[in-house]
Design a protein around this motif. Structure first.
Motif, PDB file in Angstrom:
ATOM      1  N   GLN A 137      43.722  43.528  32.137  1.00  0.00           N
ATOM      2  CA  GLN A 137      43.120  42.247  31.788  1.00  0.00           C
ATOM      3  C   GLN A 137      43.305  41.950  30.297  1.00  0.00           C
ATOM      4  O   GLN A 137      43.545  40.801  29.903  1.00  0.00           O
ATOM      5  CB  GLN A 137      41.640  42.252  32.160  1.00  0.00           C
ATOM      6  CG  GLN A 137      41.370  42.305  33.647  1.00  0.00           C
ATOM      7  CD  GLN A 137      41.218  43.723  34.168  1.00  0.00           C
ATOM      8  OE1 GLN A 137      41.788  44.665  33.611  1.00  0.00           O
ATOM      9  NE2 GLN A 137      40.459  43.890  35.238  1.00  0.00           N
ATOM     10  N   SER A 138      43.188  42.985  29.446  1.00  0.00           N
ATOM     11  CA  SER A 138      43.413  42.786  28.007  1.00  0.00           C
ATOM     12  C   SER A 138      44.866  42.410  27.727  1.00  0.00           C
ATOM     13  O   SER A 138      45.152  41.526  26.905  1.00  0.00           O
ATOM     14  CB  SER A 138      43.052  44.063  27.240  1.00  0.00           C
ATOM     15  OG  SER A 138      41.698  44.403  27.416  1.00  0.00           O
ATOM     16  N   ARG A 254      38.196  43.802  19.198  1.00  0.00           N
ATOM     17  CA  ARG A 254      36.835  43.755  18.659  1.00  0.00           C
ATOM     18  C   ARG A 254      35.999  42.704  19.402  1.00  0.00           C
ATOM     19  O   ARG A 254      34.852  42.959  19.785  1.00  0.00           O
ATOM     20  CB  ARG A 254      36.884  43.424  17.168  1.00  0.00           C
ATOM     21  CG  ARG A 254      35.515  43.389  16.496  1.00  0.00           C
ATOM     22  CD  ARG A 254      35.577  42.738  15.129  1.00  0.00           C
ATOM     23  NE  ARG A 254      36.458  43.449  14.216  1.00  0.00           N
ATOM     24  CZ  ARG A 254      37.600  42.952  13.745  1.00  0.00           C
ATOM     25  NH1 ARG A 254      38.010  41.736  14.125  1.00  0.00           N
ATOM     26  NH2 ARG A 254      38.334  43.640  12.902  1.00  0.00           N
ATOM     27  N   ALA A 255      36.584  41.524  19.605  1.00  0.00           N
ATOM     28  CA  ALA A 255      35.866  40.452  20.287  1.00  0.00           C
ATOM     29  C   ALA A 255      35.555  40.825  21.734  1.00  0.00           C
ATOM     30  O   ALA A 255      34.449  40.572  22.236  1.00  0.00           O
ATOM     31  CB  ALA A 255      36.686  39.160  20.230  1.00  0.00           C
ATOM     32  N   LEU A 256      36.530  41.455  22.408  1.00  0.00           N
ATOM     33  CA  LEU A 256      36.306  41.888  23.791  1.00  0.00           C
ATOM     34  C   LEU A 256      35.201  42.923  23.870  1.00  0.00           C
ATOM     35  O   LEU A 256      34.275  42.813  24.685  1.00  0.00           O
ATOM     36  CB  LEU A 256      37.600  42.461  24.365  1.00  0.00           C
ATOM     37  CG  LEU A 256      37.448  43.355  25.598  1.00  0.00           C
ATOM     38  CD1 LEU A 256      36.884  42.560  26.765  1.00  0.00           C
ATOM     39  CD2 LEU A 256      38.759  44.026  25.959  1.00  0.00           C
ATOM     40  N   LEU A 387      35.022  38.269  31.309  1.00  0.00           N
ATOM     41  CA  LEU A 387      34.589  38.486  29.931  1.00  0.00           C
ATOM     42  C   LEU A 387      35.777  38.432  28.981  1.00  0.00           C
ATOM     43  O   LEU A 387      35.696  37.884  27.884  1.00  0.00           O
ATOM     44  CB  LEU A 387      33.875  39.834  29.791  1.00  0.00           C
ATOM     45  CG  LEU A 387      32.517  39.975  30.490  1.00  0.00           C
ATOM     46  CD1 LEU A 387      32.038  41.418  30.378  1.00  0.00           C
ATOM     47  CD2 LEU A 387      31.491  39.031  29.859  1.00  0.00           C
ATOM     48  N   ILE A 388      36.895  39.012  29.415  1.00  0.00           N
ATOM     49  CA  ILE A 388      38.092  39.030  28.579  1.00  0.00           C
ATOM     50  C   ILE A 388      38.698  37.642  28.453  1.00  0.00           C
ATOM     51  O   ILE A 388      39.128  37.227  27.379  1.00  0.00           O
ATOM     52  CB  ILE A 388      39.121  40.022  29.145  1.00  0.00           C
ATOM     53  CG1 ILE A 388      38.532  41.434  29.157  1.00  0.00           C
ATOM     54  CG2 ILE A 388      40.415  39.988  28.349  1.00  0.00           C
ATOM     55  CD1 ILE A 388      39.400  42.453  29.799  1.00  0.00           C
ATOM     56  N   GLN A 389      38.712  36.908  29.570  1.00  0.00           N
ATOM     57  CA  GLN A 389      39.277  35.569  29.533  1.00  0.00           C
ATOM     58  C   GLN A 389      38.517  34.664  28.586  1.00  0.00           C
ATOM     59  O   GLN A 389      39.067  33.699  28.045  1.00  0.00           O
ATOM     60  CB  GLN A 389      39.274  34.973  30.952  1.00  0.00           C
ATOM     61  CG  GLN A 389      40.254  35.650  31.895  1.00  0.00           C
ATOM     62  CD  GLN A 389      40.081  35.204  33.334  1.00  0.00           C
ATOM     63  OE1 GLN A 389      39.335  34.266  33.618  1.00  0.00           O
ATOM     64  NE2 GLN A 389      40.744  35.896  34.265  1.00  0.00           N
ATOM     65  N   GLY A 390      37.238  34.976  28.359  1.00  0.00           N
ATOM     66  CA  GLY A 390      36.439  34.153  27.457  1.00  0.00           C
ATOM     67  C   GLY A 390      36.658  34.466  26.006  1.00  0.00           C
ATOM     68  O   GLY A 390      36.099  33.789  25.133  1.00  0.00           O
ATOM     69  N   VAL A 391      37.473  35.501  25.699  1.00  0.00           N
ATOM     70  CA  VAL A 391      37.753  35.858  24.312  1.00  0.00           C
ATOM     71  C   VAL A 391      38.831  34.919  23.767  1.00  0.00           C
ATOM     72  O   VAL A 391      39.887  34.755  24.359  1.00  0.00           O
ATOM     73  CB  VAL A 391      38.234  37.326  24.194  1.00  0.00           C
ATOM     74  CG1 VAL A 391      38.653  37.634  22.769  1.00  0.00           C
ATOM     75  CG2 VAL A 391      37.130  38.263  24.636  1.00  0.00           C
TER      76      VAL A 391
END
Length: 393
Positions: A137-138, A254-256, A387-391
């Protein structure tokens, strides 16, 4: 550990001298390697996570942290936070930069076989160090950034990899003991072609859902190969461009990790109504299909019988049945406690408030690579991929 003498760093005293050195002609680029004009290896960077050091936070200093791995660091003159790093044998082999108080970048010219071992051994022996763990996902979030920032006629590279190390064959196990499915597929093509083919291929063949490497194009020729454990190889002609890429990867990670931690700390239940009570937050890993019983058993046994297992988890499992395990466990990074309930359908982790988000990233990325490429993870009531997509990228 044997150290290649031609990859040792000069005895500079200032960090600017090292960055100039990495940018200069002494460090070989890809063309020089192809022409066999090799003086040292390609420049490589290892991204590491640690804890806030220093006396203000009451934790160990960076020098004390690396001393646990029998590695000495000396701060260089110039900007704060850049250090010369010495291998346990005493040679100066790397430059260590504090990207911020939590993330470190280790720059070296050692051949991969030597630098990989140096970093792996340093992490394995040290609860205050961990790799950066990039899940599929990352990588997909980074891939979106690559497509946005580059001409789609440029060439890219992406690698999918899944190794079924816990599978066995039914019947004559001795005959098949050296055989297992290892799927590794690398696409090198124009960005637009890779983008068109990725999703259909992963839908057709499950191992292609596990991304382990991505080339981030450079501003000029070449690019920067990023691996799932936070290693980057500079295949461009610019160290400045490479360092900018390093900082971009750290910014996203960091954001993730912050989002994962915030969700962990506020979550109250899992997606299937599993209340966390007073014990902590819930993280749930749901397999895409039920694991074969022999695979499940081999994985659990390896997880708790091998102190240096890939997942950096140790503990005491209780087999409630052939298909259900309860374990009071410890995450070897920061020695954080957790409770695990494991079945062939899912893994449920009960985590205390304050758990490091890197633990979740590590669990998801390693399960994708070695157990189930299409695993789905939930942090409380939120899906991990969402959660990752929202970064922002």
């Amino acid at each position: 550990m044997k150290i290649s003498k031609n990859a040792l760093l000069p005895q500079f005293e200032r960090q600017t001298d090292y960055f100039d050195y990495f940018s200069g002609s002494e460090v070989p680029d890809v063309q020089q390697l192809q022409d066999k004009r090799l003086k040292a290896g390609l420049q490589k960077t290892y991204l590491l996570e640690t804890v806030d050091g220093g006396n203000a936070g009451g934790g160990p200093s960076l020098a004390e942290i690396f001393q646990r791995s029998e590695i000495r660091i000396d701060e260089l003159s110039g900007d704060d936070g850049v250090h010369a790093l010495y291998a346990p044998s005493g040679e100066r082999v790397a430059v260590l930069e504090e990207v911020d108080s939590r993330y470190l970048a280790l720059y070296t010219l050692l051949p991969s076989v030597e630098s990989d071992k140096l970093v792996k051994d340093a992490v394995a022996a040290n609860p205050f160090l961990d790799h950066l763990w990039l899940s599929s996902q990352s990588f997909l979030t980074l891939w979106t950034q690559v497509l946005r920032d580059n001409n789609n006629k440029r060439y890219g590279k992406i690698t999918f990899e899944h190794e079924s190390i816990y599978e066995t064959h039914e019947g004559d196990e001795e005959y098949f003991q050296d055989e297992r499915r290892t799927s590794r597929f690398t696409m090198v093509d124009k960005l637009e072609v890779i983008s068109q083919k990725m999703d259909p291929l992963s839908q057709e063949y499950a191992p292609l859902a596990s991304i382990t490497q991505l080339r981030i194009p450079a501003q000029g020729r070449g690019g920067h190969d990023l691996y799932y454990d936070g290693k980057l190889t500079n295949r461009s002609s610019s160290f400045l461009d490479h360092r900018a890429t390093v900082r971009g990867v750290v910014d996203l990670y960091r954001a993730l990790t912050k989002r994962v931690e915030e969700q962990l700390w506020v979550s109250a239940s899992g997606p299937h109504g599993i209340a966390d009570g007073n014990f902590g937050s819930i993280a749930e890993i749901v397999f895409s299909k039920t694991l074969p019983e022999d695979l499940f058993k081999r994985w659990v046994i390896s997880l708790f019988n091998n102190r240096r297992n890939r997942f950096r988890v140790t503990g005491y499992p209780t087999w409630l049945s052939d298909r259900k395990v309860h374990a009071n466990a410890i995450d070897q990074h920061l020695w954080q406690p957790l409770v695990l309930e494991m079945t062939p359908e899912r893994v449920i982790a009960v985590l205390p408030h304050g758990t490091c988000g890197n633990s979740i990233n590590r669990l998801v990325s390693n399960i994708q690579r070695f157990v189930d490429p299409k695993v789905t993870a939930y942090i409380g009531d939120q899906e991990y991929g969402a959660l990752i997509q929202g970064v922002a990228v």
